[in-house]
Design a protein around this motif. Structure first.
Motif, PDB file in Angstrom:
ATOM      1  N   GLY A 177      53.070  31.108  59.538  1.00 40.07           N
ATOM      2  CA  GLY A 177      51.991  30.255  60.021  1.00 40.07           C
ATOM      3  C   GLY A 177      50.637  30.682  59.494  1.00 40.07           C
ATOM      4  O   GLY A 177      49.805  29.837  59.128  1.00 40.07           O
ATOM      5  N   VAL A 178      50.395  32.007  59.437  1.00 42.77           N
ATOM      6  CA  VAL A 178      49.137  32.520  58.887  1.00 42.77           C
ATOM      7  C   VAL A 178      49.032  32.162  57.411  1.00 42.77           C
ATOM      8  O   VAL A 178      47.976  31.722  56.930  1.00 42.77           O
ATOM      9  CB  VAL A 178      49.052  34.053  59.086  1.00 42.77           C
ATOM     10  CG1 VAL A 178      47.836  34.623  58.367  1.00 42.77           C
ATOM     11  CG2 VAL A 178      48.990  34.394  60.567  1.00 42.77           C
ATOM     12  N   ILE A 179      50.127  32.364  56.676  1.00 39.07           N
ATOM     13  CA  ILE A 179      50.131  32.063  55.243  1.00 39.07           C
ATOM     14  C   ILE A 179      49.866  30.575  55.008  1.00 39.07           C
ATOM     15  O   ILE A 179      49.051  30.199  54.143  1.00 39.07           O
ATOM     16  CB  ILE A 179      51.469  32.497  54.616  1.00 39.07           C
ATOM     17  CG1 ILE A 179      51.559  34.031  54.597  1.00 39.07           C
ATOM     18  CG2 ILE A 179      51.628  31.927  53.210  1.00 39.07           C
ATOM     19  CD1 ILE A 179      52.924  34.563  54.192  1.00 39.07           C
ATOM     20  N   ASP A 180      50.536  29.729  55.770  1.00 38.03           N
ATOM     21  CA  ASP A 180      50.339  28.284  55.598  1.00 38.03           C
ATOM     22  C   ASP A 180      48.890  27.894  55.869  1.00 38.03           C
ATOM     23  O   ASP A 180      48.304  27.075  55.145  1.00 38.03           O
ATOM     24  CB  ASP A 180      51.273  27.515  56.530  1.00 38.03           C
ATOM     25  CG  ASP A 180      52.726  27.600  56.087  1.00 38.03           C
ATOM     26  OD1 ASP A 180      52.977  28.007  54.933  1.00 38.03           O
ATOM     27  OD2 ASP A 180      53.612  27.278  56.906  1.00 38.03           O
ATOM     28  N   LYS A 181      48.300  28.485  56.916  1.00 37.65           N
ATOM     29  CA  LYS A 181      46.900  28.192  57.215  1.00 37.65           C
ATOM     30  C   LYS A 181      46.006  28.614  56.050  1.00 37.65           C
ATOM     31  O   LYS A 181      45.081  27.891  55.655  1.00 37.65           O
ATOM     32  CB  LYS A 181      46.478  28.916  58.491  1.00 37.65           C
ATOM     33  CG  LYS A 181      45.004  28.710  58.830  1.00 37.65           C
ATOM     34  CD  LYS A 181      44.591  29.531  60.047  1.00 37.65           C
ATOM     35  CE  LYS A 181      43.080  29.404  60.268  1.00 37.65           C
ATOM     36  NZ  LYS A 181      42.608  30.216  61.410  1.00 37.65           N
TER      37      LYS A 181
END
Length: 427
Positions: free
Chosen positions: A317-321
């Motif tokens: 989720g952090v990477i996608d953001k």
């Protein structure tokens, strides 16, 4: 063998090891015995090779005194490369990975005679997916993250010193939960070459111990700043600013820690004042979140592209953001940080050092995660030196303390102030 060698401070052990009144093998055996006794339930370590440790200890005893850390057992957070032990970065992607070289801080510690006892557990790539490590004060609770194994191992008297690294709250928060001294230096004071990168703007190498003098000894070797070996005495009244960002989210035990600190430090002669953050600092927490996401998404590009299924949902989720973030927004956040740094002299005009929360309060239950990093994000983003001071406890009997935060590049003065404050607070 003295049975309680593992309980001595690093500075006390160093004196005995330097004078040869203690042997490196005896100290190593005491620490290894503690690991064998406790780590089956604590899970602070991901790799310990007893035969290798004892062979290296005997070699240190048979040769000349190597340096300031001669014979001192050290825990190495498992995001620091080691040429003679696996380095797995808290991720199944790197199971069994064997680097060919030591990270720069590990090499410098070895050069000074340190004995690497093993690799301590870390969260996934120093982010949020918890390691199996438990809190040494209560196994039902988290030790924090991401330097979970390092802080638990030091807190449980398995080693006197351990490496830590902080991108958000990864040294200060687990130090708070485990009741040890955590030191996050000014950004860049200690080389991070060979430490798995996450965010070049934020990643900071530091250390964990049980006393301020111990982290100063370790940092003196790692940074090359030998002035840290001789912290100045506090003669004139120390000016201490109480700073409580996000005060509405603090638990009662942290509010009580502020009251106790103000009372004790004032009684000891310090000038204690409230120092609120200015409106200029209001968006620092969000800026940290954004910068970390943008840089993490790029630092972990190979892992994302070739091993995406082995990345936890939270980190994904952090990477996608970060991947979705517009570069102009990222650049604007960096400019905001630089502009905010120009306001720091005004923040410190009324005080020599700030006392701020290290965490909301006591360590949460293990199942709830590694804890909220909110109270460390802004100081990490600004690159300021921070020292967690453990001095009280909460309603569950778990450790509670506060962090000292000094001006940029004031590490020696911040450590000196921290040593003085911790002495008063634990008297």
């Amino acid at each position: 063998m003295t049975p309680d060698l593992h309980r001595l401070s690093a500075t006390d052990l160093a004196r005995g090891l330097q004078s040869r009144s203690l042997s490196a093998e005896a100290v190593a055996r005491a620490c290894l015995a503690r690991v064998a006794e406790r780590d089956g339930e604590l899970h602070a370590w991901v790799h310990v090779d007893e035969a290798q440790v004892l062979a290296q200890a005997r070699a240190l005893d048979q040769g000349p005194v190597r340096g300031l850390l001669h014979g001192l057992p050290i825990g190495v957070k498992d995001v620091f490369d080691t040429h003679d032990m696996p380095t797995q970065y808290g991720s199944p992607i790197y199971a069994g990975h064997r680097p060919s070289a030591d990270a720069a801080p590990v090499a410098l510690a070895r050069e000074a005679g340190a004995l690497m006892l093993g690799k301590t557990a870390t969260t996934e790539f120093s982010t949020f997916q918890a390691s199996p490590t438990r809190n040494p004060r209560n196994l039902k609770h988290t030790p924090g993250g991401s330097s979970s194994g390092s802080c638990a191992a030091v807190g449980d008297h398995m080693v006197p010193l351990a490496f830590g690294a902080q991108t958000a709250a990864s040294i200060i928060r687990p130090a708070a939960y485990c009741g040890v001294v955590g030191y996050k230096p000014t950004h860049g004071l200690i080389s991070g070459v060979g430490v798995k990168p996450l965010s070049h703007t934020l990643d900071t190498i530091g250390c964990v111990a049980r006393t301020v003098d111990d982290v100063a000894l370790f940092a003196a070797v790692l940074s090359g700043d030998k002035s840290l070996l001789d912290l100045p005495a506090i003669h004139s009244p120390l000016r201490i600013g109480l700073c409580k960002p996000h005060a509405d989210k603090l638990l009662p035990e942290t509010h009580a820690a502020f009251e106790l600190a103000a009372k004790k430090l004032t009684a000891a002669g310090a000038k204690v004042v409230d120092v609120p953050l200015s409106p200029d600092h209001a968006q620092l927490t969000q800026a940290h979140i954004d910068i970390m996401a943008f840089e993490t998404a790029r630092a972990l590009s190979d892992e994302r592209l070739r091993h995406g299924d082995a990345i936890s949902a939270g980190l994904r989720g952090v990477i996608d953001k970060g991947l979705q973030m517009d570069h102009a927004h990222y650049a604007a956040q960096l400019r905001y940080v630089e502009e905010t740094r120009t306001t720091l002299p005004a923040l410190y005009a009324r005080c020599d050092v700030l006392l701020a929360p290290s965490a909301a309060g006591e360590a949460p239950l293990f199942e709830s995660g590694t804890g909220d990093p909110t109270w460390c994000r802004l100081w990490t983003l600004l690159g300021l030196p921070c020292v967690h001071l453990p001095f009280t406890q909460g309603p569950l009997g778990l450790p509670v303390g506060l962090q000292a935060v000094g001006p940029l590049h004031s590490d020696r003065a911040t450590l000196a102030a921290s040593a003085w404050m911790l002495k008063q607070l634990t008297a």
